[in-house]
Design an enzyme around this catalytic site. Sequence first.
Site, PDB file in Angstrom:
ATOM      1  N   ASP A  47     107.602  67.786  82.872  1.00 38.26           N
ATOM      2  CA  ASP A  47     108.356  68.173  81.679  1.00 38.26           C
ATOM      3  C   ASP A  47     109.265  67.030  81.228  1.00 38.26           C
ATOM      4  O   ASP A  47     110.434  67.227  80.941  1.00 38.26           O
ATOM      5  CB  ASP A  47     109.168  69.451  81.948  1.00 38.26           C
ATOM      6  CG  ASP A  47     109.913  69.931  80.705  1.00 38.26           C
ATOM      7  OD1 ASP A  47     109.531  69.543  79.592  1.00 38.26           O
ATOM      8  OD2 ASP A  47     110.891  70.692  80.849  1.00 38.26           O
TER       9      ASP A  47
ATOM     10  N   ASP B  62     107.044  67.645  74.570  1.00 37.96           N
ATOM     11  CA  ASP B  62     107.904  68.640  75.224  1.00 37.96           C
ATOM     12  C   ASP B  62     107.449  70.046  74.859  1.00 37.96           C
ATOM     13  O   ASP B  62     107.901  70.602  73.864  1.00 37.96           O
ATOM     14  CB  ASP B  62     109.353  68.399  74.800  1.00 37.96           C
ATOM     15  CG  ASP B  62     110.340  69.264  75.562  1.00 37.96           C
ATOM     16  OD1 ASP B  62     109.942  69.879  76.564  1.00 37.96           O
ATOM     17  OD2 ASP B  62     111.506  69.325  75.138  1.00 37.96           O
TER      18      ASP B  62
ATOM     19  N   GLU C  18     111.089  77.981  78.539  1.00 35.41           N
ATOM     20  CA  GLU C  18     111.976  77.029  79.190  1.00 35.41           C
ATOM     21  C   GLU C  18     113.104  76.625  78.242  1.00 35.41           C
ATOM     22  O   GLU C  18     114.252  76.464  78.663  1.00 35.41           O
ATOM     23  CB  GLU C  18     111.192  75.777  79.628  1.00 35.41           C
ATOM     24  CG  GLU C  18     111.983  74.800  80.515  1.00 35.41           C
ATOM     25  CD  GLU C  18     112.769  73.736  79.752  1.00 35.41           C
ATOM     26  OE1 GLU C  18     113.597  73.067  80.364  1.00 35.41           O
ATOM     27  OE2 GLU C  18     112.571  73.590  78.516  1.00 35.41           O
ATOM     28  N   GLU C  19     112.767  76.462  76.974  1.00 35.39           N
ATOM     29  CA  GLU C  19     113.715  75.834  76.043  1.00 35.39           C
ATOM     30  C   GLU C  19     114.976  76.655  75.794  1.00 35.39           C
ATOM     31  O   GLU C  19     116.065  76.109  75.716  1.00 35.39           O
ATOM     32  CB  GLU C  19     113.040  75.538  74.701  1.00 35.39           C
ATOM     33  CG  GLU C  19     111.963  74.462  74.762  1.00 35.39           C
ATOM     34  CD  GLU C  19     112.509  73.079  75.121  1.00 35.39           C
ATOM     35  OE1 GLU C  19     113.704  72.925  75.346  1.00 35.39           O
ATOM     36  OE2 GLU C  19     111.691  72.136  75.186  1.00 35.39           O
TER      37      GLU C  19
ATOM     38  N   HIS D 231     105.910  73.820  80.646  1.00 36.50           N
ATOM     39  CA  HIS D 231     106.268  75.006  79.865  1.00 36.50           C
ATOM     40  C   HIS D 231     105.534  75.036  78.527  1.00 36.50           C
ATOM     41  O   HIS D 231     105.425  74.027  77.834  1.00 36.50           O
ATOM     42  CB  HIS D 231     107.778  75.166  79.692  1.00 36.50           C
ATOM     43  CG  HIS D 231     108.471  74.091  78.913  1.00 36.50           C
ATOM     44  ND1 HIS D 231     108.535  74.095  77.551  1.00 36.50           N
ATOM     45  CD2 HIS D 231     109.140  72.988  79.322  1.00 36.50           C
ATOM     46  CE1 HIS D 231     109.239  73.038  77.143  1.00 36.50           C
ATOM     47  NE2 HIS D 231     109.597  72.345  78.192  1.00 36.50           N
TER      48      HIS D 231
ATOM     49  N   HIS E 174     112.766  67.333  70.792  1.00 30.25           N
ATOM     50  CA  HIS E 174     113.306  68.442  69.989  1.00 30.25           C
ATOM     51  C   HIS E 174     113.398  68.119  68.502  1.00 30.25           C
ATOM     52  O   HIS E 174     114.172  68.761  67.785  1.00 30.25           O
ATOM     53  CB  HIS E 174     114.694  68.870  70.494  1.00 30.25           C
ATOM     54  CG  HIS E 174     114.693  69.386  71.897  1.00 30.25           C
ATOM     55  ND1 HIS E 174     115.827  69.831  72.527  1.00 30.25           N
ATOM     56  CD2 HIS E 174     113.701  69.561  72.809  1.00 30.25           C
ATOM     57  CE1 HIS E 174     115.536  70.227  73.756  1.00 30.25           C
ATOM     58  NE2 HIS E 174     114.244  70.072  73.950  1.00 30.25           N
TER      59      HIS E 174
END
Lengths: 465, 465
Positions: free
Chosen positions: B354, B292, B326-327, B280, B424
């Site tokens: 991912d 990520d 995606e997130e 993603h 994140h």
Amino acid sequence: MKKFLLLALFVTSSITFSQSEDEKQIKAIYDMALTNGKAYDWLNYLSNQIGGRLSGSVQAQQAVEYTRNQLDSLGLDRVWLQPVMVPKWVRGTPEFAYIETKPGLTTNVPICALGGSVATPDVGIKANVIEVKGIEDLEKLGKEKIEGKIVFYNRPMDPTQISTFSAYSGCVDQRYSGAAEAGKFGAAGVIVRSMNLRLDNLPHTGSMSYGDTPVNNRIPAAAISTKGAELLSTTLALNPEIKFYFKQNCKQLEDVQSYNVVGEIRGSTYPNEIMVVGGHLDSWDLGDGSHDDGAGCVQSMDVLRLLWETGYKPQRTLRVVLFMNEENGLRGGNKYAEMARQRNEKHVFALESDAGGFTPRGFSFDCSEENFEQVLSWKKLFEPYLIHMFVKGGGGADIGPLKDDNIVLAGLRPDSQRYFDHHHAENDTFEHVNKRELELGAATMASLVYLMDKYGPVPTPKIKG
Amino acid sequence: MKKFLLLALFVTSSITFSQSEDEKQIKAIYDMALTNGKAYDWLNYLSNQIGGRLSGSVQAQQAVEYTRNQLDSLGLDRVWLQPVMVPKWVRGTPEFAYIETKPGLTTNVPICALGGSVATPDVGIKANVIEVKGIEDLEKLGKEKIEGKIVFYNRPMDPTQISTFSAYSGCVDQRYSGAAEAGKFGAAGVIVRSMNLRLDNLPHTGSMSYGDTPVNNRIPAAAISTKGAELLSTTLALNPEIKFYFKQNCKQLEDVQSYNVVGEIRGSTYPNEIMVVGGHLDSWDLGDGSHDDGAGCVQSMDVLRLLWETGYKPQRTLRVVLFMNEENGLRGGNKYAEMARQRNEKHVFALESDAGGFTPRGFSFDCSEENFEQVLSWKKLFEPYLIHMFVKGGGGADIGPLKDDNIVLAGLRPDSQRYFDHHHAENDTFEHVNKRELELGAATMASLVYLMDKYGPVPTPKIKG
């Protein structure tokens, strides 16, 4: 209620009831390491309160005292220092080097003296450079093209090797023997491409030897960072007449007294059968030696504690040995084996961790086929911990001198991809060790020690000789 | 001479002569990735020239354009953008929080708004705190003990889980649904312990949802760093009357136009059978989204190039899909699957990366038993690359919507130990991705795609229904 009970039985049957004693013990070891491991705290002290621990240095002695005290506090049956004389080489003031494309036009490049090298003259060395891809090129070039020049060894590590240790093996002769060999052709000095797969600005030191080169014929040797090596190579390709300057004032002093640190839990059933788990306490001086081999030391120390704390009492005598002087002499490993022979000690197993504190992937074994078969029969027990790699290979430098027909030698094999980014360089530091990865390594080692102790190494058939 | 020849035969027979076409092709893929991979350069651009790529942001759009251009330059059969509307949430000015042990005595702690959260009032929120270990505690406490307070979710990730993703799964409900659930009991706001196994000062964001909570009843939600969580918990234990203050001015804007980026090599033999490889393109905003999921995007892009450059022409149509959002919405994955159904496209295989750009360990598969058996038959081919893990499990969030009885879904499984140190958070940045590890991942993916294309997924028996 019945329904619930049935469901519970169904769900747990494959977990609880079939869980063997070995599975339980190994799970207890991993749980303890990941929730209450001591390795990371010990490493923090070794790395951040003591730092780089080159043999013969004050820091090496501090590390001896610190680890002895820590082992003492674990309440082992016995903790002692095993005296060993070690070489003392000192780097001196920071090295300095540049490429001179024409008089007055220079570019500094990062270098460091190789461990064991002699100094340059006080004013440094400035000379033309001849680039080679290995020692085998020297013969082809001959004295005519080498004499008076700086030999630049620039064979890179092979990136297609999946094991970076294989790539290292394919290059390290340049570092170890490059100066001795180039000296025979009248070279003024040698510059060796750092043993690093990455392009960066960090020179990586490491041991070198002059072999039987007479003292007066020894030429200085330094490592250049990989980016520096690329720059030097490109500059040479454009103009083979450029010069290279370097200056270093390292020196070899007299041997000094040092120690292996040894701690022992006496075996309950076979006290005369000795199992060793260890790493080396000395390190290079540029970083703080966290991966090489602070990690292996603290993991080895924690192996004893993890077994003890999870209630496992070894049948065989279990020793942690923190070897001194692996990096530039192997005196500790040799001394330990020598004393073991003198005392007729029977060593049945030795496990070393000296490949960094990264995620453990498995072990390599140097042992009989029978013992290797036994080890393979344990593979399933390691699968839940993603430990899959059980291969034949070396155990470790420090435990190598213990080798005989009866011993099982083993080496922990962590993931190797990042290892040479840090190896022997100033970025071999604590922040590059991940706590969980370090702890998983300790648990993996403790689990193998547990199995080896519980089932015992397979005796070697006495048919031969 | 003869002797030499015999020796040569002996040494090479087990290597050269038994090397199958598959072994050769896979070796070519790994060699190409490790010597001439493009993934790392692409990631450098995505991370360092573009940066964090939250859905709807300028950076996300720049990433769409950059990757489209890069795919264009590879000379694929077709490259296109697939429009998709995405949510746009913005963080606003930096969040601020402190613990107030008594009026005037405060300690700042690091927090960040959770993605999708509402803002606090302009002056912030100051309230007493009630610590819980999970959503299930709310019911026990009841409205009386919760109303007007800040609910502090402090269940840590379980360190004994070897897969850190399992530990994450065991906690993430606090982040995702914590605010919606606490809101039902009249909480003023929620603070959630960051999903990180390490103790550090970095708050980790991530998506949350208010479910069907009416707009006016939505309470603000923020993550607190693990060290902040420990401090808050300890402070509360000493004095349950302390207060917590936090202020954030994030908001949800109107949906905006964005795109999935798709590139395709048309299959030579079965062009109507489609294989997808992807990651993603969006990321959170705190770091640059290198692990990520910049890593998964550039690996997926390189899969097509690695196959092509090593001379392999896929029999089936091979698509790289860089999914958007995606997130915080999965709009890209849903749109891709929706369009595939509309167009009656037959997808036979989809592989997602991912889980970070770390050393690859294997794959998880969501597929029929027959297909899983086939995959297991390929295990040996991956062993030289230290890829051992072939397990049943999810493929990936973005490819999930493609699921039907006939497709094989797969997810790359890299080493997971360091992943949540960065996930994140502001340290999900380029320097924490290792070039070789990233490249090994791309090669591992390309090798699976090669095998899946060459042998084809096992058709599902049509007995059912």
